[in-house]
Design a protein around this motif. Structure first.
Motif: not given
Length: 910
Positions: A556-561, A569-572
């Motif tokens: 999902a992060r790869d699709r988003l960015v 930024r994807i974080g904890g």
């Protein structure tokens, strides 16, 4: 649950022209529950799938089997007697098997990774059958068991293909036994591997147990050159395989006879009790009856290696011969307005009509459409006849070239291009300007999608996964705002269940300017994949993205960015801790109060507040009443967030704000007109809430804190007092009291504690409980058996014996009774009579089957649950599952608080 649709298969299928449109004879829809091998599959076209070598999203292709145009190259693989393999001439003769006639097959390639289980769920929802692909090296894996249970919950008929038999360490017999032990069904071995006789154990072909023949594939070929031998010829070629083939046929007939009375009658009356004399067509018919039974107790098992197309033709023949067409599936479930439920065919036949019409709300006579209906209201049967099509949207994809693609399954009628579609879930109308038939990443425009088929509608702006789309062609057609007449406008097919997310990360924009774009991109991701969940933490302001696992969120992060170009930024996840006082502040009377005075815009504002008493709130039973004190007209109690309490004492005022005594009135203790008592109480409450928002020591919001505020108009009100000034005075006074309490007795941190329900096998119970209680600081609430029958089977009856189990009961599978051929390097797993050795190793010696499921209910700190899914899978061999909800806040122990603070401050906390 591994590979079948590899390059060699899918490219051959996609090379067949004019499929799915010009061959309306027969069709069916199936799912392949699989992993890919190395990312070379045609249906795995995403860059992430190619890079990782796994299937991430389901992909659809349509093909005909057997091919409409016979190939002379493959005709060698289709001798008589039936069942015939691919390439035989189409013939409608009833004496030939179903696989002799071209059938259109809608195939969906689904992921095998646990993080993408929703892709499997939504595919199973719309398909008629499933081919479960097992890795002969790995056997029945944890995710195989989960997906098998999901297919059973949808009553989806299944067959099994044991793949990768050409690899080192492949064990067909062991895998067959694991099917019985772990999937709780009786494996009916329909194909066995043909190993080379040179001692190397190379896979050179397969033996057809149903047709009593052997198929030898050319070494190094692509599966097109096949040499077929009957049983007599096989005696000369490989006597050992011929003997094993006879044992396999006897075991297959014996197994089917215990579940099928028709085959028993044929065996006794016509075959003369000779297992080999039963026609292959009779065995195929018996297998088909067992596959279509629900619950399915017998599953056909085939063998092969899809990399070289070994055994693929018999498998595709079995798909046509054994799996159902749409007409043979159960009536799709629907619901109508007023809570009416039933079947789609039942509704179309008019049986649900009377109840639906009675439950429909009366028409609104104010609209012209309603007036028209009122003058000439068509009978419900006529309305149903004008229902041109009913379809379910089961997948939404944002294609970079074609835009938004909505995958649909048509359940009734025919959907034509340019039709107006009424979305019964959203109550909106959209137009299907184009229709597509998908071939993985390629598409062909078509004019219509008939019932039972799967197609794609590009350009729909609102449709989501699980929405029902209907096309009505009655008088006036589908109204853009009101839709078709009731009850058609509320008809909804059974939705697709979305599993709860278990893994969370935070998404933060690089700048404020990116906020809107990120929110729009997240909304598109959620439309594509409803198993993702987006929420905003009101306390921290973080946007949380939740999914089914780490890999799921990584994709999902790869699709988003990468694809949607969102700068984020994807974080904890930031844990929202709380702070609590442990002792009283020791308020010392009005003289120790505070006075707040500030000039704003040239106007002064002044107010006072008495000394505030702060202490821990203990609000349980009678102690709570004692803490809050005696409630009377001079005591006002307010409950704030996080179990904080504020008590305002007004000894000189009545409940209506009037002076309590003449002395109070003489001391100017009456309230001014612009400050009635409710306004003052609200201001004091707001001030206390503002003070509670930040703790005196660590800066976290207060929890379980009790503050008593004395208020006397004569001492605390001034001519320039305003509600804002009163709130500010209360805030300063409460903060002062909190600092005094922290100085006298150190505050403690409180952390959110989750109520976690964990499902594990009995063998993993001890390890999981020990990990929860010792390593994660959790406490077990209860231990019990998992009674969830989500696999679609009823509980096993103690009266079930042998291999029958009876209709409607869970099969009691004794692994010792399962036939499995010996593996070349397994030391001989088959014993006399076809019983499997080593049954005790899989818990099947006494009909035990898989281990009993246990459920653990525990309270665990949220911090320890971040990333827990991966750890749980490690502890349970991938078979553990869990769900969690917020339970409460609990105080930390001294050691845990020290560790948490040290981690937050970079390890320098002492």
């Amino acid at each position: 649950m591994h590979l079948i649709v590899r390059r060699c298969i899918t490219q051959a299928l996609l090379g067949i022209p004019s499929i799915g449109i010009d061959i309306p004879l027969f069709f069916l829809s199936i799912a392949l529950l699989i992993y890919v091998d190395e990312g070379s599959t045609v249906t795995d076209f995403l860059p992430a799938e190619r890079a990782r070598g796994i299937t991430i999203q389901s992909a659809a292709i349509t093909f005909s089997w057997p091919p409409a145009s016979p190939s002379t190259t493959t005709s060698q693989a289709h001798p008589q007697p039936p069942p015939q393999l691919a390439g035989s001439s189409p013939s409608p003769s009833p004496s030939l098997p179903r696989s002799a006639t071209p059938h259109t097959i809608n195939l969906i390639d689904t992921p095998g990774h646990a993080d993408f289980t929703f892709e499997v769920l939504r595919s199973l929802r719309v398909l008629d059958g499933a081919v479960c692909i097992l890795d002969a090296v790995a056997g029945v894996e944890a995710q195989t068991e989960k997906v098998w249970a999901q297919a059973a919950a949808y009553a989806t008929p299944r067959i099994i293909f044991v793949n990768k038999l050409d690899r080192d360490g492949a064990a067909f017999g062991q895998t067959v036994r694991e099917v019985g032990a772990k999937l709780r069904v009786w494996p009916a071995v329909c194909g066995i591997p043909w190993w080379s006789a040179d001692g190397e154990g190379r896979l050179i072909g397969v033996a057809d147990v149903v047709g009593l023949r052997a198929l030898r594939y050319a070494e190094g070929g692509d599966g097109k050159d096949v040499e077929v031998s009957d049983l007599q010829q096989l005696d000369l070629l490989d006597a050992k395989l011929a003997a094993e083939l006879r044992r396999a046929r006897i075991a297959l007939v014996e197994l089917l006879a215990e579940h099928d009375d028709e085959l028993v009658a044929l065996f006794l009356d016509e075959a003369g009790e000779d297992h080999l004399a039963i026609p292959s067509s009779a065995i195929t018919a018996s297998l088909r009856r067992r596959v279509l039974q629900h619950p399915q107790l017998v599953v056909p098992v085939f063998a092969g290696a899809s990399f070289r197309n070994v055994g693929v033709q018999p498998l595709l023949d079995a798909v046509v011969d054994l799996l159902p067409s749409p007409e043979e599936r159960s009536d799709p479930e629907i619901s109508l307005g007023g809570g009416i439920k039933g079947g789609l065919a039942e509704f179309l036949s008019g049986k649900l009509g009377a109840a639906a019409a009675a439950a429909s709300p009366p028409a609104d006579k104010s609209t012209s459409r309603s007036k028209a209906l009122g003058k000439d209201k068509a009978p419900l049967t006529l309305l149903v006849q004008n229902l041109e099509a009913c379809a379910l949207a089961f997948k939404v994809v944002a294609d970079p070239k074609r835009g938004v693609l909505v995958y649909i399954r048509v359940y009734s009628g025919t959907l034509h291009r340019n039709a107006a579609l009424w979305n019964t879930n959203l109550q909106t109308t959209e137009r299907a300007q184009r229709l597509l038939k998908m071939y993985a990443n390629d598409a062909v425009e078509i004019e219509s999608i008939p019932a039972g088929h799967i197609g794609v509608i590009p350009g729909l702006k609102s449709a989501r996964t699980g929405d029902t789309l209907v096309c009505y062609t009655g008088a006036g057609g589908t109204h853009p705002k009101n839709g078709p007449p009731a009850p058609l406008n509320t008809l909804q097919l059974r939705p697709i269940d979305v599993p709860p997310p278990v893994f969370v990360v935070s998404v933060e924009p690089d700048s404020l300017a990116e906020t809107k774009h990120i929110h729009d991109s997240l909304a598109l991701l959620l439309r594509e994949d409803p198993s993702l969940h987006v929420s905003v933490d009101e306390e921290t302001g973080q946007t949380h993205l939740a999914g089914m696992g780490e890999l799921h969120l990584e994709i999902a992060r790869d699709r988003l960015v990468g694809d949607l170009k969102a700068k984020a930024r994807i974080g904890g996840v930031e844990i929202g801790y709380r702070e609590a006082v442990t002792g009283g502040s020791g308020g010392a009377g009005v003289a120790d109060g505070v006075v707040f005075e500030r000039e704003v815009g040239g106007k002064g504002a002044k107010a006072g507040c008495g000394a505030v008493d702060v202490r821990p709130a203990v609000l349980e039973g009678a102690d709570g009443d004692a803490m809050l004190g005696r409630r009377d007209e001079h005591t006002h109690v307010f409950e704030l967030a996080d179990k904080n309490w504020v008590v305002v004492r007004t000894p000189t005022l009545h409940a209506d704000g009037s002076p309590a005594t003449d002395a109070a009135a003489d001391k100017a203790g009456s309230l001014p007109e612009h400050l009635p008592l409710p306004t003052i109480l609200q201001a004091l409450q707001n001030g206390a809430a503002a003070a509670f928002a930040r703790g005196p020591t660590h800066g976290y919001p207060l929890h379980s804190t009790h503050a008593t505020i004395p208020f006397d108009p004569a001492a605390h009100l001034y001519p320039t007092s305003t509600p804002a000034a009163i709130a500010s005075a209360a805030r300063v006074a409460v903060q002062k009291a909190l600092r005094a309490s922290a100085a006298a007795s150190a505050t403690v941190l409180m952390e959110p504690v989750m109520l976690v329900a964990i499902g594990v096998e009995a063998g993993s119970l001890g390890a999981v409980v020990h990990d929860l209680s010792s390593a994660r600081g959790g406490s077990v609430v209860s231990l019990g058996s998992d009674d969830d029958e989500d696999d679609g089977y009823a509980s096993a009856s103690s009266s079930s014996a042998g291999r029958g189990g009876g209709g409607g009961q869970r099969a009691v599978v004794d692994v010792g009774l399962i036939y499995a051929p010996p593996d070349p390097f397994a030391g001989g797993h088959a014993t006399a009579g076809g019983h499997a050795a080593g049954a005790a190793d899989m818990g099947g010696g006494n009909g035990g089957g898989p281990e009993t499921k246990k459920q653990i209910v525990a309270r665990v700190p949220l911090k320890e649950m971040v990333g827990y899914l991966k750890h749980l899978r490690s502890l349970t061999g991938g078979r553990g599952t869990f769900t969690m909800v917020v339970d409460r806040f609990e105080r930390m122990g001294a050691q845990r608080q020290k560790a948490v603070l040290s981690e937050m401050r970079g390890g320098d906390y002492a």
